[in-house]
Scaffold this motif. Structure first.
Motif: not given
Length: 201
Positions: A121-138
């Protein structure tokens, strides 16, 4: 839909901005899960003074970061019960449009598919409303629960970072997983269980 503040809802799982009023529930859950979370919690490296932070100061910092656009700190609720956190941090704009995600959950709710859904859900939000391009998880190589989250979501392992973060009293290696918006056509949640409903608040 605004990038922040926002509440994300899918079935019994709600992600909403962390608030000062969460103090009692947060302390109760963290105390009950102290042994469960200790191996994965960040600690202060030698020579760095780190006094125990009050919940109020933690929330103040997170909310300040959110106002500056560098973080989205979500509480996880399951059927209205406080169950953990998912935090988008280190948001970088400009040519990067990048962020990282960290998370933890009450052991009572582990193994029920809640965390993969919440992260999706958070990734989808980041890629839609927030307009981000890349997500990383360590993730620490020993953290099998967190590794199952990224495996269920189909995130690719892109690297290995020796002595990456100071956790549980020492510098710990981490495996790095990443996903870009091009890899999420149709949305990350759709890989699990269908469309997400969003509500601005």
């Amino acid at each position: 839909m605004a990038a922040w503040p926002v509440t994300l809802v899918h079935g019994s799982v709600t992600l909403r901005p962390i608030a000062h009023s969460d103090a009692r529930d947060w302390r109760r859950v963290r105390e009950r899960n102290a042994d469960w979370l200790r191996p994965w919690d960040a600690t202060a490296p030698p020579g760095v003074e780190r006094r125990p932070a009050s919940f109020r100061s933690v929330v103040k910092r997170l909310r300040s970061n959110a106002r500056m656009g560098t973080a989205f700190p979500f509480v996880i609720e399951i059927d209205g019960q406080f169950a953990g956190q998912v935090t988008v941090g280190n948001i970088v704009r400009g040519s990067a449009q990048f962020a990282t995600i960290g998370y933890w959950i009450d052991q009572r709710f582990a193994g029920r598919g809640v965390m993969p859904l919440a992260v999706a859900m958070v990734i989808d939000h980041c890629f839609t409303a927030a307009g981000l391009h890349r997500i990383e998880i360590a993730i620490r190589p020993e953290n099998s629960n967190s590794l199952r989250v990224v495996e269920k979501l189909g995130l690719h392992e892109v690297g290995y970072a020796p002595r990456f973060l100071h956790i549980d009293g020492d510098w710990r290696d981490h495996r790095i997983f990443a996903v870009t918006v091009e890899e999420c056509e149709g949305g990350m949640v759709s890989r699990l269980s269908g469309p997400t409903a969003w509500t601005d608040r």
